[in-house]
Design a protein around this motif. Structure first.
Motif, PDB file in Angstrom:
ATOM      1  N   PHE A 213      -8.125 -18.713  51.470  1.00  0.00           N
ATOM      2  CA  PHE A 213      -6.867 -17.635  51.751  1.00  0.00           C
ATOM      3  C   PHE A 213      -7.368 -16.757  52.498  1.00  0.00           C
ATOM      4  CE2 PHE A 213      -3.605 -14.873  49.738  1.00  0.00           C
ATOM      5  CZ  PHE A 213      -2.157 -15.130  50.690  1.00  0.00           C
ATOM      6  N   ILE A 214      -7.669 -15.319  51.766  1.00  0.00           N
ATOM      7  CA  ILE A 214      -7.993 -14.177  52.140  1.00  0.00           C
ATOM      8  C   ILE A 214      -8.714 -14.373  53.351  1.00  0.00           C
ATOM      9  CG2 ILE A 214      -9.702 -12.328  51.276  1.00  0.00           C
ATOM     10  CD1 ILE A 214      -9.466 -13.409  48.531  1.00  0.00           C
ATOM     11  N   THR A 215      -9.381 -15.329  53.731  1.00  0.00           N
ATOM     12  CA  THR A 215     -10.069 -15.538  54.926  1.00  0.00           C
ATOM     13  C   THR A 215      -8.972 -15.449  56.185  1.00  0.00           C
ATOM     14  OG1 THR A 215     -12.060 -15.555  53.979  1.00  0.00           O
ATOM     15  CG2 THR A 215     -11.829 -15.949  56.400  1.00  0.00           C
ATOM     16  N   LEU A 216      -8.180 -16.332  55.669  1.00  0.00           N
ATOM     17  CA  LEU A 216      -6.849 -16.953  56.757  1.00  0.00           C
ATOM     18  C   LEU A 216      -6.208 -16.221  56.691  1.00  0.00           C
ATOM     19  CD1 LEU A 216      -7.103 -20.574  56.003  1.00  0.00           C
ATOM     20  CD2 LEU A 216      -8.014 -19.695  57.722  1.00  0.00           C
ATOM     21  N   PHE A 217      -6.141 -15.073  56.010  1.00  0.00           N
ATOM     22  CA  PHE A 217      -5.279 -14.255  55.790  1.00  0.00           C
ATOM     23  C   PHE A 217      -5.528 -13.656  57.212  1.00  0.00           C
ATOM     24  CE2 PHE A 217      -3.069 -10.584  54.801  1.00  0.00           C
ATOM     25  CZ  PHE A 217      -1.733 -10.461  55.280  1.00  0.00           C
ATOM     26  N   ALA A 218      -6.641 -12.750  56.479  1.00  0.00           N
ATOM     27  CA  ALA A 218      -7.174 -11.517  57.807  1.00  0.00           C
ATOM     28  C   ALA A 218      -7.749 -11.922  58.825  1.00  0.00           C
ATOM     29  CB  ALA A 218      -8.916 -11.177  57.029  1.00  0.00           C
ATOM     30  N   SER A 219      -7.719 -13.213  58.713  1.00  0.00           N
ATOM     31  CA  SER A 219      -7.706 -13.656  60.204  1.00  0.00           C
ATOM     32  C   SER A 219      -6.680 -13.538  61.471  1.00  0.00           C
ATOM     33  CB  SER A 219      -8.324 -15.286  60.753  1.00  0.00           C
ATOM     34  OG  SER A 219      -9.773 -14.803  59.823  1.00  0.00           O
ATOM     35  N   ALA A 220      -5.433 -14.012  60.504  1.00  0.00           N
ATOM     36  CA  ALA A 220      -4.247 -14.069  60.943  1.00  0.00           C
ATOM     37  C   ALA A 220      -3.696 -13.048  61.273  1.00  0.00           C
ATOM     38  CB  ALA A 220      -3.207 -15.049  60.332  1.00  0.00           C
ATOM     39  N   LEU A 221      -3.361 -11.737  60.893  1.00  0.00           N
ATOM     40  CA  LEU A 221      -3.478 -10.734  60.304  1.00  0.00           C
ATOM     41  C   LEU A 221      -4.245 -10.100  62.120  1.00  0.00           C
ATOM     42  CD1 LEU A 221      -1.687  -8.309  59.647  1.00  0.00           C
ATOM     43  CD2 LEU A 221      -3.288  -7.596  58.494  1.00  0.00           C
TER      44      LEU A 221
END
Length: 472
Positions: A213-221
């Motif tokens: 979740f953390i990695t995908l959130f950073a990528s999406a941002l």
């Protein structure tokens, strides 16, 4: 025929004697008097319950064993042997040649760390050791403590987790939009961990899901910023956002606690904790790896390791250390005074680390010196502030623990292109952990006699005397 009749009679007489003997056997109930447990068994039950509670909250095995033995020395006539092996507590008692030996075993159930509860249990143990409580009063006090455990609401825990992430971001950057984003990621990650915990997922899969979740959130941002959908934050460093969230997952405190048990010669417990650290950190690496693969398929690429980051100025590092230590204490249900104390001790420890590094010491002896400072100060002030020294030590060394270095090392082994030199990083994480654990232990050992000396000096004055019991 006569021989057969004689054999039949012999068999009947033999069975008759056996049945008669069984009917005449009296089962001696050694552990009950008038259908109630004997004081010895009640004392052992009391010790098992307290040891279970303290061990499940992460107290070192050596400290739990000493606390339990202080109680059995008061309430039990025969000596008791206590051993703790990470998931089980063994209590053995040799009661002489005329009584059966006792061996009690209890499985340790993991519980949420609560420093207020830990302090109450330590206070109860100190009263028992001072012979100020009868066994009946001690049992009633324990029941009252366990039935009225003080906890903060869950939203406070989420804020504390966000504070740890924000403090970690401040160590590397003074960009406040990024700090706020890290705070949000930390709070949401704590909420997600709580939801996953209710599903009874093993910690390994919990780490995988949370780090994904953390990695995908950073990528999406990063994608939103690069396409101009979010422009009020300026440049966004996805690596820093990832690090701010992952710091909640890395088992930095666990590896320090494992080496603490190894120093105290509880090798089985230390080995089990080290294996748990390896599995939890591997789960983080797996989740980040899956997130990176998905991001690259979408055309987003970044390096999710903090070794490419540079630290902010010293003032911001001090601020980050204070926020991390205070937030860690808050997340473990510490009183307001204890939160302020841990923030100040964390600042002092981090200052010692930076000052030692600035004087030319390498990171390993600098961390050891910081650990000594924290352990010594925590032992001196714990009694005055009515807070376990373990709580002060654990919260204050969080800014120093090498959890991110451990994460980098495992990431280097799995994906060398992201973090080269994984072997060196793993060795460095181990040496730093040993240095912090040894330093904190030595600081506590030096602080105890120093505190006793202060108590003796204080009691020699014509004022109200202080109790000189040792609550560690």
């Amino acid at each position: 025929m006569n021989g057969m009749n004689s054999f039949t009679q012999l068999v009947r007489r033999s069975f008759g004697k056996i049945i008669a003997a069984q009917g005449s056997v009296k089962i001696a109930d050694f552990e009950k008097i008038d259908n109630t447990l004997t004081p010895n068994m009640r004392a052992l039950r009391l010790v098992m319950t307290m040891a279970d509670q303290l061990s499940s909250m992460g107290m070192p095995a050596h400290s739990v064993t000493n606390l339990a033995l202080n109680i059995t020395d008061v309430y039990c006539q025969q000596k008791v042997h206590i051993d703790i092996s990470y998931t089980q507590i063994f209590v053995s008692q040799d009661r002489g040649v005329d009584r059966e030996p006792l061996t009690l075993i209890r499985t340790i159930t993991p519980r949420e760390t609560n420093y207020q509860l830990m302090q109450q249990l330590q206070d109860l143990s100190a009263k028992i050791a001072n012979h100020t409580l009868t066994l009946d009063d001690a049992e009633k006090s324990l029941d009252k403590i366990l039935s009225r455990v003080r906890r903060y609401p869950r939203w406070v825990i989420y804020i504390a987790s966000g504070g740890i992430s924000a403090g970690s971001a401040i160590l590397y950057s003074a960009t406040w939009p990024l700090v706020l984003i890290a705070f949000f990621v930390g709070a949401v990650t704590a909420w997600l961990l709580g939801r996953l915990g209710r599903l009874a997922l093993p910690p390994f899969f919990t780490q995988v899901v949370a780090s994904l979740f953390i990695t995908l959130f950073a990528s999406a941002l990063m994608w939103f910023v690069s396409h101009g959908y979010v422009d009020f934050m300026g440049s966004v460093n996805p690596t820093l956002i990832t690090v701010g969230g992952i710091v909640l997952l890395v088992a930095g405190m666990a590896i320090v606690g494992a080496f603490q048990d190894a120093i105290d010669e509880y090798y089985v417990t230390a080995g089990a904790r080290l294996l748990r650290v390896a599995m939890m950190t591997t789960g983080i690496v797996a989740g980040v790896g899956i997130g990176l693969y998905a991001s690259r398929k979408l055309g987003i690429s970044f390096i999710p390791t903090p070794d490419r980051l540079t630290f902010a100025s010293a003032s911001y590092q001090y601020l980050g250390a204070v926020i991390i230590s205070a937030s860690f204490a808050l997340g473990n249900h510490t009183r307001l005074g204890g939160i302020i104390l841990t923030g100040a001790t964390g600042l002092l420890g981090y200052y010692t680390f930076l000052a030692s590094s600035g004087a030319g010491l390498s990171s390993i002896p600098a961390n050891a010196l910081a650990g000594i400072t924290i352990g010594f100060i925590a032992t001196l002030v714990s009694r005055v502030w009515h807070m376990p020294s373990l709580a002060i030590v654990n919260a204050s060394i969080v800014p120093l623990v090498p959890g991110l270095i451990l994460y980098n090392g495992l990431m280097g082994l799995i994906a060398p292109e992201n973090a080269p030199g994984g072997d060196d990083l793993l060795l460095r994480a181990i040496l730093i952990s040993v240095a912090i654990a040894a330093g904190a232990s030595f600081g506590v050992l030096v602080g105890r006699p120093t505190r006793r000396s202060f108590v003796l000096i204080r009691n020699s004055l014509p004022q109200w005397p202080l109790r000189s019991e040792d609550r560690e």
